[in-house]
Design an enzyme around this catalytic site. Structure first.
Site, mmCIF file in Angstrom:
data_model
loop_
_atom_site.group_PDB
_atom_site.id
_atom_site.type_symbol
_atom_site.label_atom_id
_atom_site.label_comp_id
_atom_site.label_asym_id
_atom_site.label_seq_id
_atom_site.Cartn_x
_atom_site.Cartn_y
_atom_site.Cartn_z
ATOM 1 N N SER A 163 1.136 -2.815 -9.537
ATOM 2 C CA SER A 163 0.060 -3.178 -8.215
ATOM 3 C C SER A 163 0.432 -4.641 -8.113
ATOM 4 O O SER A 163 1.469 -5.226 -7.783
ATOM 5 C CB SER A 163 -1.176 -1.963 -8.228
ATOM 6 O OG SER A 163 -1.038 -2.398 -6.723
ATOM 7 N N HIS A 164 -1.185 -4.328 -7.432
ATOM 8 C CA HIS A 164 -1.531 -6.563 -7.408
ATOM 9 C C HIS A 164 -1.167 -7.363 -8.502
ATOM 10 O O HIS A 164 -1.530 -8.001 -7.819
ATOM 11 C CB HIS A 164 -2.465 -6.016 -6.503
ATOM 12 C CG HIS A 164 -3.828 -5.530 -7.346
ATOM 13 N ND1 HIS A 164 -3.956 -4.180 -7.286
ATOM 14 C CD2 HIS A 164 -4.876 -6.258 -7.406
ATOM 15 C CE1 HIS A 164 -4.430 -3.470 -7.716
ATOM 16 N NE2 HIS A 164 -5.819 -5.110 -7.884
ATOM 17 N N ASP A 195 1.255 -6.177 -1.520
ATOM 18 C CA ASP A 195 0.834 -6.111 -2.446
ATOM 19 C C ASP A 195 2.215 -6.270 -2.885
ATOM 20 O O ASP A 195 3.302 -5.850 -3.134
ATOM 21 C CB ASP A 195 -0.300 -5.412 -3.143
ATOM 22 C CG ASP A 195 0.094 -3.712 -3.816
ATOM 23 O OD1 ASP A 195 0.967 -3.673 -2.822
ATOM 24 O OD2 ASP A 195 -0.834 -3.350 -4.553
ATOM 25 N N ASP A 197 3.451 -3.659 -5.081
ATOM 26 C CA ASP A 197 4.481 -2.689 -5.099
ATOM 27 C C ASP A 197 4.081 -1.816 -3.297
ATOM 28 O O ASP A 197 4.400 -0.545 -3.597
ATOM 29 C CB ASP A 197 3.352 -1.221 -5.936
ATOM 30 C CG ASP A 197 2.121 -1.267 -6.290
ATOM 31 O OD1 ASP A 197 1.636 -2.009 -5.098
ATOM 32 O OD2 ASP A 197 2.098 -0.436 -6.557
ATOM 33 N N ASP A 212 1.806 -0.444 -1.795
ATOM 34 C CA ASP A 212 1.482 0.174 -1.350
ATOM 35 C C ASP A 212 -0.204 -0.284 -0.373
ATOM 36 O O ASP A 212 -0.655 0.722 0.516
ATOM 37 C CB ASP A 212 0.828 1.199 -2.599
ATOM 38 C CG ASP A 212 -0.292 0.925 -3.825
ATOM 39 O OD1 ASP A 212 -0.164 -0.131 -3.828
ATOM 40 O OD2 ASP A 212 -0.635 1.345 -4.856
ATOM 41 N N ARG A 213 -0.639 -1.348 -0.624
ATOM 42 C CA ARG A 213 -1.613 -1.824 0.192
ATOM 43 C C ARG A 213 -1.336 -2.645 1.387
ATOM 44 O O ARG A 213 -0.318 -3.186 1.116
ATOM 45 C CB ARG A 213 -2.723 -2.812 -0.873
ATOM 46 C CG ARG A 213 -3.213 -1.554 -2.314
ATOM 47 C CD ARG A 213 -4.592 -3.279 -2.769
ATOM 48 N NE ARG A 213 -4.905 -2.502 -3.972
ATOM 49 C CZ ARG A 213 -6.095 -2.682 -4.463
ATOM 50 N NH1 ARG A 213 -6.555 -3.643 -3.923
ATOM 51 N NH2 ARG A 213 -6.066 -1.467 -5.261
ATOM 52 N N LYS A 223 -1.114 5.276 -0.983
ATOM 53 C CA LYS A 223 -1.717 4.675 0.060
ATOM 54 C C LYS A 223 -0.046 4.128 0.321
ATOM 55 O O LYS A 223 0.777 4.422 -0.106
ATOM 56 C CB LYS A 223 -2.808 3.645 0.010
ATOM 57 C CG LYS A 223 -2.474 2.789 -1.473
ATOM 58 C CD LYS A 223 -3.852 2.611 -1.911
ATOM 59 C CE LYS A 223 -3.545 1.571 -3.115
ATOM 60 N NZ LYS A 223 -4.904 2.212 -3.594
#
Length: 583
Positions: free
Chosen positions: A124-125, A300, A302, A304-305, A400
């Protein structure tokens, strides 16, 4: 068509392969140990029912971080050996987490096949690179993360694993070239289908939003736009969507080439890490002298944010989801029939609650973790949801979705300006937010993170706060001793959630103090690893008076901050005079 054989490889368990809601995340040096990734992948196959593996179609891709290319080849070979019929891979192994969810739900293969799950390779982030983080998580046939029942089983399997299956003689597949490669094994044909990363996701976005109205907005000389992918996988979508489909200038894209190490940066879309975008939007310490764009956004690793910015203006994630919900029916064709309901994570501000009440919508407050939203969506109870940690989404997928949130904001701006594109002045991001506050009130909001606190001290602080809740008179006496202008606490509890869909109960989800005027204090403990615990303190002051919704956030929150620190005895328990991070 090459033949392959199945090898059974002896192995021993590794400690600590416990997947959280976001999968298993560790340093690259941990993942590259002999058999480490293979143990986790085999434990996942063993945790799934036979029909989800044998003869199944699986997606394997991720955010392109360091070690992804090697990991994809290992998982392809293990899939073949475990009887998987076909593996779908995004070109260059790139698929954003929301795109994986969309591919599971929407894509149909040339032979009519549909995917029943996915291995997503992302942390992720978190930063990427040889000395940084790698991660892997499994998503189910609804496109959402594996539920606890499955992740618990995976973890149990990792503790007892003795062997894994792999087609060692299967050659590496060229994942840079689109097309299907076929092999033959003991159970028949096995295909690897490398496909374009963006096509299915772009098609889904075009079915949700009015691209024509957004294109008109972006073509207005008065509207300027900037999107920063922070060298994450969002870059694989940004050019296709914003430049080719919507006509934005290519110069409006920042850091949109995906890189294994995210260009050495931290791919977390917030005011701290998206430095270049923040400066360009006029929110940096030093201004460049150039006029900032009207609208800016970041993603981010991937994708999703999301972070949403106006000219010299930051939109909090809590306000963002509330504003999207308030305008969705008018501005976004997908929601034109009305919203089924809305939901937020417990620590997220109550801005969404006020919108739900005004619009008479079903409303849910859930623990942190996207799977809780997924359950509501699968049951048809929720259309739009969000969390304070820069995650916003809807029931179009079960993750998300950062680019969706950007398109939602562009749709709202396009709707508000549809009769005004040739006028003197466009309605701005800041204007829309201030109008929202005037209608619904403003939730001044901040989060204090105390990182790497002694785990024992952190638990004592939480236990003290729970004990204090038994006597609200005492609580209110302490408050009045600090600030007489702060409202009384009328309710205090430890948040627990009974899922209305499956009846499962999640306890100890955070300690809440709820005030008469709609303000809140929330305390949560996050991660009690080897490096101590993180205490998160969420402070939220509700202001209904339109003449007071334009105050500086820190000034408006100062009384409640003083109360929170005194009430919790934060400095006594932690020995800290200030938080590590203020959001």
């Amino acid at each position: 068509m090459g033949m392959f054989k199945v090898a059974r490889v002896e192995t021993k368990p590794y400690d600590g392969q416990k997947p959280g809601t976001s999968g298993l995340r560790k340093k690259v040096k941990v993942f590259v140990q002999q058999h480490y990734l293979e143990n986790f992948v085999q434990s996942t196959f063993n945790a799934l029912s036979a029909e989800k593996v044998r003869g199944a179609t699986l997606v394997v891709s991720g955010d392109g971080r360091y070690y992804s290319k090697e990991a994809v080849q290992i998982i392809i070979k293990m899939g073949a050996a475990n009887g998987v019929r076909r593996v779908w891979v995004g070109q260059n192994s790139l698929l954003s987490t929301p795109a994986v969810s969309a591919v599971i739900r929407e894509r149909v293969g040339a032979d009519g096949s549909r995917a029943s799950g996915a291995f997503i390779l992302t942390a992720s982030h978190n930063p990427g690179g040889p000395h940084e983080d790698f991660g892997i998580k499994y998503n189910m046939e609804n496109g959402g993360p594996a539920p606890e029942g499955i992740t618990d089983k995976i973890f149990e399997n990792t503790k007892t694993i003795k062997e894994y299956l792999i087609a060692e003689d299967l050659p590496d597949v060229d994942i840079s070239a689109i097309g299907i490669t076929s092999f033959s094994g003991p159970e028949g044909q096995f295909d690897v289908d490398v496909f374009d990363s963006a096509t299915d996701y772009v098609k889904l976005m075009k079915s949700i939003f009015d691209f024509e109205s957004i294109r008109k907005l972006l073509s207005s000389p008065k509207f300027t736009f900037c999107y920063d992918a922070l060298h994450g996988v969002a870059g694989a979508y940004a050019k296709r969507i914003f430049v080719e489909e919507l006509g934005a200038q290519e110069s409006s894209l920042l850091n949109c080439v995906p890189k294994e190490d995210f260009g050495g940066g931290h791919p977390d879309p917030n005011l701290t890490y998206a430095k270049e975008l923040v400066a360009r939007m006029g929110l940096g310490k030093s201004s460049s002298g150039d006029e900032p764009p009207e609208f800016g956004a970041a993603a981010d690793g991937d994708a999703d944010r999301n972070m949403i910015l106006g000219k010299r203006f930051f939109v909090t994630p809590s306000d963002s989801v509330a504003i999207i919900a308030a305008n969705a029916v008018q501005a976004i064709p997908y929601f034109s029939g009305g919203l089924k309901g809305v939901a937020r994570s417990m620590p997220t501000s109550a801005a969404l609650d006020v919108v739900a009440k005004h619009l008479n919508l079903k409303f849910f407050e859930v623990p942190t973790g996207w799977k809780f939203f997924g359950n509501l969506m699968d049951a048809g109870l929720c259309s739009v949801c969000g969390e304070e940690s820069f995650g916003t989404g809807s029931d179009h997928i079960r993750e998300k979705d950062g680019i969706w949130a950007v398109l939602a904001w562009l749709s709202i701006l396009a709707y508000k300006n549809k009769d005004n594109l040739n006028g003197e002045k466009l309605e701005t991001v800041e204007g829309i937010v201030r109008q929202h506050w005037a209608t619904y009130g403003r939730h001044y909001y901040t989060r204090y993170d105390y990182e790497n606190v002694d785990a024992g001290a952190a638990k004592e602080l939480m236990a003290y706060l729970v004990k204090l809740q038994s006597d609200l008179t005492e609580v209110n006496n302490i408050i009045k001793g600090v600030r007489s202008d702060v409202s009384n606490v009328v309710e205090a509890d430890e948040f627990e959630y009974k899922d209305p869909v499956d009846g499962s109960i999640s306890k100890h989800q955070g300690i809440r103090y709820l005030f008469q005027d709609g303000s809140r204090l929330v305390f949560r403990l996050s991660g009690t690893g080897s490096e101590g615990a993180t205490i998160r303190l969420y402070i939220e002051q509700y202001e209904k008076d339109p003449s007071k919704t334009g105050r500086d956030s820190q000034d408006a929150l100062a009384p409640l901050v003083a109360v929170a620190l005194k009430l919790s005895k934060m400095s006594e328990f932690t020995g800290r005079s200030a938080p590590t991070v203020i959001t």
